[in-house]
Design an enzyme around this catalytic site. Structure first.
Site, mmCIF file in Angstrom:
data_model
loop_
_atom_site.group_PDB
_atom_site.id
_atom_site.type_symbol
_atom_site.label_atom_id
_atom_site.label_comp_id
_atom_site.label_asym_id
_atom_site.label_seq_id
_atom_site.Cartn_x
_atom_site.Cartn_y
_atom_site.Cartn_z
ATOM 1 N N ARG A 1 -3.556 -3.074 -5.038
ATOM 2 C CA ARG A 1 -2.161 -3.541 -4.911
ATOM 3 C C ARG A 1 -2.078 -4.680 -3.907
ATOM 4 O O ARG A 1 -1.349 -5.651 -4.101
ATOM 5 C CB ARG A 1 -1.261 -2.380 -4.471
ATOM 6 C CG ARG A 1 -1.017 -1.377 -5.577
ATOM 7 C CD ARG A 1 -0.341 -0.132 -5.053
ATOM 8 N NE ARG A 1 0.941 -0.430 -4.454
ATOM 9 C CZ ARG A 1 1.455 0.251 -3.425
ATOM 10 N NH1 ARG A 1 0.811 1.256 -2.885
ATOM 11 N NH2 ARG A 1 2.626 -0.073 -2.942
ATOM 12 N N ASP B 1 -5.570 6.797 -3.290
ATOM 13 C CA ASP B 1 -4.745 5.782 -2.634
ATOM 14 C C ASP B 1 -5.607 4.639 -2.105
ATOM 15 O O ASP B 1 -5.195 3.479 -2.120
ATOM 16 C CB ASP B 1 -3.918 6.386 -1.488
ATOM 17 C CG ASP B 1 -2.990 5.341 -0.871
ATOM 18 O OD1 ASP B 1 -2.134 4.823 -1.617
ATOM 19 O OD2 ASP B 1 -3.138 5.010 0.309
ATOM 20 N N HIS C 1 6.938 9.520 9.597
ATOM 21 C CA HIS C 1 6.257 8.331 9.072
ATOM 22 C C HIS C 1 7.229 7.171 9.117
ATOM 23 O O HIS C 1 8.386 7.302 8.730
ATOM 24 C CB HIS C 1 5.806 8.573 7.622
ATOM 25 C CG HIS C 1 5.177 7.360 7.014
ATOM 26 N ND1 HIS C 1 3.850 7.046 7.211
ATOM 27 C CD2 HIS C 1 5.692 6.359 6.270
ATOM 28 C CE1 HIS C 1 3.573 5.907 6.592
ATOM 29 N NE2 HIS C 1 4.676 5.472 6.007
ATOM 30 N N LYS D 1 -0.395 10.869 1.113
ATOM 31 C CA LYS D 1 -1.171 11.036 2.350
ATOM 32 C C LYS D 1 -0.501 12.050 3.274
ATOM 33 O O LYS D 1 -1.157 12.863 3.912
ATOM 34 C CB LYS D 1 -1.327 9.683 3.046
ATOM 35 C CG LYS D 1 -2.310 8.770 2.304
ATOM 36 C CD LYS D 1 -2.346 7.369 2.860
ATOM 37 C CE LYS D 1 -1.171 6.556 2.438
ATOM 38 N NZ LYS D 1 -1.224 5.127 2.616
ATOM 39 N N SER E 1 2.219 6.437 -2.623
ATOM 40 C CA SER E 1 1.179 6.098 -1.652
ATOM 41 C C SER E 1 1.459 6.761 -0.295
ATOM 42 O O SER E 1 0.596 7.414 0.293
ATOM 43 C CB SER E 1 1.113 4.576 -1.514
ATOM 44 O OG SER E 1 0.357 4.190 -0.413
#
Ligand code: URA
Length: 465
Positions: A183, A176, A97, A202, A198
């Site tokens: 947010r 989320d 990620h 995921k 967050s």
């Protein structure tokens, strides 16, 4: 009666109320696990009004979250919806990620490379966010390519190709979706604890065995300051490890766009050139970072003794064409027309192009990569509103990188858009973002640090952020 109250009456546990939870966080109290579970369950199910969730988010942003709170939030969010179970694929599942950048197309290389080494890569990706590009938008510039697969379809692509890149399904981490949208509208993005929960919720809902994080720092990163990026990297690693997933984070430079191209289809052209074993000028850092990330994934997935051995394996499946074949198979398995890669340069048909030339001779000493990212978005590669369509051909090709010497009049960048009327604002942004100077800037390490469980734990001992 809320579910928690009914439960409280049955179990004699104290009833929880959102107003008390907001007040306690506002006053700096530490949330209990039960409070965080209550908050997340109610948010995912639409029980609490947005103003209460937003008030709690602002209190959490200002007061900070402890490591325990961050862990409890990550787990509660991960468990707020359905999960993917890659164990049935019979392969170890690994993913990477990135915290977001400009020209970052490493996923298109890393996913098929790691799949070629016998691991599964179930990649759930995002769309463009702020000035940064989105993997899904880039893939959708391939005609027919579907990113919204159901979990059984995701399973089938993973089984036949070893990798698949899809969007978040409506049922994965619904909490989320609610928190992130709030947010984005209430200036509560830049909280390390909220970002950590967050991102990880995921990734962990995808059932990964191992995770490699690419935490960006520099002028194009969300966390521009090195110390903030380091704290986030350490928090992500320690939290994911506490959840049972082997994790490392590489702190990498986003002080210039990654590679030559930034946009949608043009990024796929650059990735495909590397998958074909070509070494185009200006794509060296993209190749190096992709192989480094893949090397760590192959190592953490148990297919190489060290990250360096992993890198060597990654390089060999890139050079022998296996990764390219897997990428094209994945494109077809997700409904895409892979034949466009046979004439990829003629498929690139922007309505207009404009070359920006160096206004004086000198070294490229600074590239404000956030501004360059905004230029790419405003050329039509990104959206202003969520419902807008994007231009697959829009973007920028960079002909020079930080540290290069350019002669006056030499091309610095080529802009692509549907019509010339779109050029003035992005052109100004590019001219202001690039600084030419008489002296060469100091080189910057592409990977400045690797965070593992051990050094992450040491970094976090100083408490709240
Ligand atoms: N990406 C995410 O998924 N969440 C954040 O909070 C920031 C970046």
């Amino acid at each position: 009666m809320t579910e928690r109250r009914a439960q409280a009456e049955e179990t004699h546990a104290p009833a929880l109320h959102m107003i008390d939870i907001i007040r306690r966080k506002r006053d700096g109290a530490r949330m209990t696990q039960a409070e965080i579970e209550f908050l997340i369950r109610g948010s995912a199910r639409g029980i609490f009004p947005p103003e209460q969730i937003a008030a709690w988010l602002m209190a959490a942003m200002l007061r900070g979250l402890t490591r325990d709170e961050t862990y409890a939030l990550t787990v509660a969010m991960r468990d707020s919806g359905e999960k993917f179970h890659p164990a049935r694929l019979g392969r170890i599942a690994v993913d990477k990620h990135s915290t977001g950048g400009v020209g970052d197309k490493t996923s298109f290389l890393v996913a098929p490379i790691v799949a070629a080494c016998g691991l599964a890569v179930p990649m759930i990706s995002g769309r463009a966010l702020g000035h940064t590009g989105g993997t899904l938008d880039k893939l959708e510039s391939i005609p027919g390519f579907r990113t919204a697969l159901s979990l059984p379809e995701f399973d089938r692509v993973l089984e036949s190709c070893g990798c698949s890149i899809i969007s978040q399904t409506p049922n994965i981490v619904p909490a989320d979706r609610v928190l992130y949208a709030l947010r984005d509208r209430t200036a509560t993005i830049e909280s390390p604890g909220l970002i950590c929960a967050s991102i990880l919720s995921k990734k962990l809902a995808a059932g990964l065995n191992a995770l490699v994080l690419d935490v960006k720092t520099g002028s194009g990163a969300f966390m521009r300051r090195q110390e903030d990026a380091e704290y986030l990297a350490a928090l992500l690693v320690a939290t994911a490890e506490a959840c049972g997933t082997r994790t490392v984070a590489l702190l990498t430079d986003m002080g210039e766009p990654l590679g030559r191209m930034a946009g949608n289809w043009i990024e796929l052209i650059e990735a495909m050139q590397l998958l074909r074993g070509e070494r185009p000028e200006g794509s060296g850092q993209l190749r190096e970072l992709s192989l480094t990330l893949a090397g760590w994934m192959i190592h953490l997935g148990g297919k190489a003794d060290t990250p360096q051995d992993g890198l060597a394996k990654a390089e060999s499946v890139l050079e022998d064409g296996t990764a390219e074949r897997i990428f094209l198979r994945m494109v077809e398995a997700q409904g895409g027309d892979a034949s466009v890669f046979q004439q990829m340069h003629t498929f690139h048909r922007p309505g207009a192009r404009r070359i920006i030339e160096a206004w004086e001779s000198g070294y490229v000493s600074r590239m404000d990569t956030t501004q360059l990212g905004w230029a790419v978005q405003r050329l039509g590669a990104g959206r202003v509103r969520a419902s807008e369509s994007i231009d697959p051909h829009a973007g920028i090709e960079f002909h020079a990188h930080r540290g290069d010497f350019v002669e006056k009049g030499q091309p610095l960048a080529t802009l692509f858009a549907t019509r010339p009327g779109l050029f003035p604002e992005p052109e100004d942004l590019v001219r202001n973002a690039i600084r030419l100077a008489p002296t060469q800037p100091k080189p910057v390490d592409l990977v400045s640090r690797v965070w593992t469980k051990t050094n992450a734990e040491a970094r976090l001992r100083d408490g709240l952020r």
